[in-house]
Design an enzyme around this catalytic site. Structure first.
Site, PDB file in Angstrom:
ATOM      1  N   TYR A 163       0.837  -1.196   0.000  1.00  0.00           N
ATOM      2  CA  TYR A 163       0.000   0.000   0.000  1.00  0.00           C
ATOM      3  C   TYR A 163       0.870   1.243   0.000  1.00  0.00           C
ATOM      4  O   TYR A 163       2.047   1.211   0.376  1.00  0.00           O
ATOM      5  CB  TYR A 163      -0.956   0.023   1.207  1.00  0.00           C
ATOM      6  CG  TYR A 163      -0.345  -0.372   2.532  1.00  0.00           C
ATOM      7  CD1 TYR A 163      -0.341  -1.700   2.952  1.00  0.00           C
ATOM      8  CD2 TYR A 163       0.238   0.584   3.364  1.00  0.00           C
ATOM      9  CE1 TYR A 163       0.213  -2.073   4.162  1.00  0.00           C
ATOM     10  CE2 TYR A 163       0.785   0.219   4.583  1.00  0.00           C
ATOM     11  CZ  TYR A 163       0.774  -1.112   4.982  1.00  0.00           C
ATOM     12  OH  TYR A 163       1.332  -1.475   6.191  1.00  0.00           O
ATOM     13  N   TYR A 201       0.875   5.239   1.258  1.00  0.00           N
ATOM     14  CA  TYR A 201       0.258   6.281   2.075  1.00  0.00           C
ATOM     15  C   TYR A 201       0.080   7.554   1.249  1.00  0.00           C
ATOM     16  O   TYR A 201       0.785   7.783   0.267  1.00  0.00           O
ATOM     17  CB  TYR A 201       1.131   6.573   3.298  1.00  0.00           C
ATOM     18  CG  TYR A 201       1.034   5.502   4.369  1.00  0.00           C
ATOM     19  CD1 TYR A 201      -0.078   5.434   5.202  1.00  0.00           C
ATOM     20  CD2 TYR A 201       2.050   4.569   4.549  1.00  0.00           C
ATOM     21  CE1 TYR A 201      -0.171   4.460   6.186  1.00  0.00           C
ATOM     22  CE2 TYR A 201       1.960   3.587   5.532  1.00  0.00           C
ATOM     23  CZ  TYR A 201       0.841   3.543   6.353  1.00  0.00           C
ATOM     24  OH  TYR A 201       0.742   2.578   7.317  1.00  0.00           O
ATOM     25  N   TYR A 250       4.656   0.877   1.612  1.00  0.00           N
ATOM     26  CA  TYR A 250       4.943  -0.185   2.573  1.00  0.00           C
ATOM     27  C   TYR A 250       4.372  -1.513   2.087  1.00  0.00           C
ATOM     28  O   TYR A 250       3.357  -1.548   1.382  1.00  0.00           O
ATOM     29  CB  TYR A 250       4.323   0.139   3.943  1.00  0.00           C
ATOM     30  CG  TYR A 250       5.129   1.114   4.785  1.00  0.00           C
ATOM     31  CD1 TYR A 250       5.341   2.427   4.349  1.00  0.00           C
ATOM     32  CD2 TYR A 250       5.671   0.735   6.006  1.00  0.00           C
ATOM     33  CE1 TYR A 250       6.078   3.319   5.112  1.00  0.00           C
ATOM     34  CE2 TYR A 250       6.410   1.625   6.777  1.00  0.00           C
ATOM     35  CZ  TYR A 250       6.608   2.911   6.326  1.00  0.00           C
ATOM     36  OH  TYR A 250       7.341   3.785   7.093  1.00  0.00           O
ATOM     37  N   ARG A 256      14.286  -0.355   4.989  1.00  0.00           N
ATOM     38  CA  ARG A 256      14.215  -1.106   6.239  1.00  0.00           C
ATOM     39  C   ARG A 256      13.324  -2.332   6.035  1.00  0.00           C
ATOM     40  O   ARG A 256      12.318  -2.280   5.328  1.00  0.00           O
ATOM     41  CB  ARG A 256      13.609  -0.176   7.289  1.00  0.00           C
ATOM     42  CG  ARG A 256      13.248  -0.810   8.612  1.00  0.00           C
ATOM     43  CD  ARG A 256      12.748   0.272   9.570  1.00  0.00           C
ATOM     44  NE  ARG A 256      12.114  -0.272  10.753  1.00  0.00           N
ATOM     45  CZ  ARG A 256      12.787  -0.768  11.784  1.00  0.00           C
ATOM     46  NH1 ARG A 256      14.102  -0.784  11.791  1.00  0.00           N
ATOM     47  NH2 ARG A 256      12.144  -1.258  12.829  1.00  0.00           N
ATOM     48  N   GLU A 292       8.193  -1.205  18.724  1.00  0.00           N
ATOM     49  CA  GLU A 292       9.394  -1.789  18.128  1.00  0.00           C
ATOM     50  C   GLU A 292      10.632  -1.599  19.003  1.00  0.00           C
ATOM     51  O   GLU A 292      10.660  -0.701  19.848  1.00  0.00           O
ATOM     52  CB  GLU A 292       9.651  -1.114  16.772  1.00  0.00           C
ATOM     53  CG  GLU A 292       8.452  -1.154  15.861  1.00  0.00           C
ATOM     54  CD  GLU A 292       8.824  -1.043  14.392  1.00  0.00           C
ATOM     55  OE1 GLU A 292       9.798  -0.346  14.069  1.00  0.00           O
ATOM     56  OE2 GLU A 292       8.135  -1.674  13.577  1.00  0.00           O
TER      57      GLU A 292
HETATM   58  C1  LIG Z   1       7.301   1.241  11.299  1.00  0.00           C
HETATM   59  C2  LIG Z   1       6.691   0.200  10.722  1.00  0.00           C
HETATM   60  C3  LIG Z   1       5.486   0.287   9.940  1.00  0.00           C
HETATM   61  C4  LIG Z   1       5.039  -0.831   9.277  1.00  0.00           C
HETATM   62  C5  LIG Z   1       3.901  -0.748   8.490  1.00  0.00           C
HETATM   63  C6  LIG Z   1       3.231   0.444   8.381  1.00  0.00           C
HETATM   64  O1  LIG Z   1       2.139   0.525   7.591  1.00  0.00           O
HETATM   65  C7  LIG Z   1       3.651   1.557   9.056  1.00  0.00           C
HETATM   66  C8  LIG Z   1       4.785   1.469   9.850  1.00  0.00           C
END
Ligand SMILES: C=Cc1ccc(O)cc1
Length: 179
Positions: free
Chosen positions: A19, A21, A27, A49, A72
């Site tokens: 997806y 943003y 991500y 990452r 995390e």
């Molecule tokens: C920081 C990790 C993280 C993983 C997936 C997401 O949609 C947003 C942040």
């Protein structure tokens, strides 16, 4: 791309998503089982990452709507609300100040660097946090099945999301091709 309709928690577990943003960050995220997530970051502040076996809380809020939240080793907190039947989600990421100041420290396969993350979160500043609240549109949904180690199994590279979307990355059993 699966066209299934999501109803139960079980419909969500084992699902693999890509997806983007609204701020442009791309991500890739996998609901590995009812308490574990894997992900890879293709665009944005910490592109490159990738993480396996992050412990997470995953809940069905109401039919077809899912809440996922975790904290995390970096000190980053994440809360995601998936509405997969509408190909969208809302995510909020709470970054400690040090990740905003030194994103490159986190851009790696985190599993091999957990002590570095824990040292960095003590060494550098936590506050003020950087809060990133964004909607995202889902560009890929795959039925990977639970505990599939092939879903997130190598570092991100630029064409990877397109390879997956174009059916060039997984075989019919959702195993990685050319591994
Ligand atoms: C920081 C990790 C993280 C993983 C997936 C997401 O949609 C947003 C942040």
């Amino acid at each position: 791309m699966t066209e299934k309709t999501f109803k139960t928690l079980d419909d969500f577990l084992g699902t693999h998503f890509i997806y983007t943003y609204d701020n442009g960050w791309e991500y890739e995220w996998y609901a590995k089982n009812d308490h574990t997530v894997d992900y890879r970051i293709h665009g944005g502040m910490v592109a490159g990452r990738w993480v396996k076996d992050q412990e997470a809380n995953i809940n069905l809020l109401t039919e077809g709507i899912y809440k996922v939240a975790w904290t995390e080793p970096t000190g980053t907190d994440v809360a995601l609300d998936f509405v997969p039947n509408e190909k969208k989600l809302n995510g909020t990421i709470f970054f400690p100040k040090w990740v905003q100041d030194h994103p490159e420290i986190t851009v790696k396969y985190q599993n091999d660097f957990i002590p570095l993350m824990e040292e960095s979160r003590e060494k550098y500043e936590t506050y003020p946090k950087m809060v990133v609240p964004e909607f995202a549109h889902i560009t890929y949904i795959g039925d990977a099945g639970q505990n599939n180690e092939d879903v997130i199994s190598e570092a991100p590279y630029p064409e990877l999301p397109d390879d997956i979307r174009n059916g060039k990355y997984f075989d019919e059993n959702y195993h990685r091709i050319n591994k």
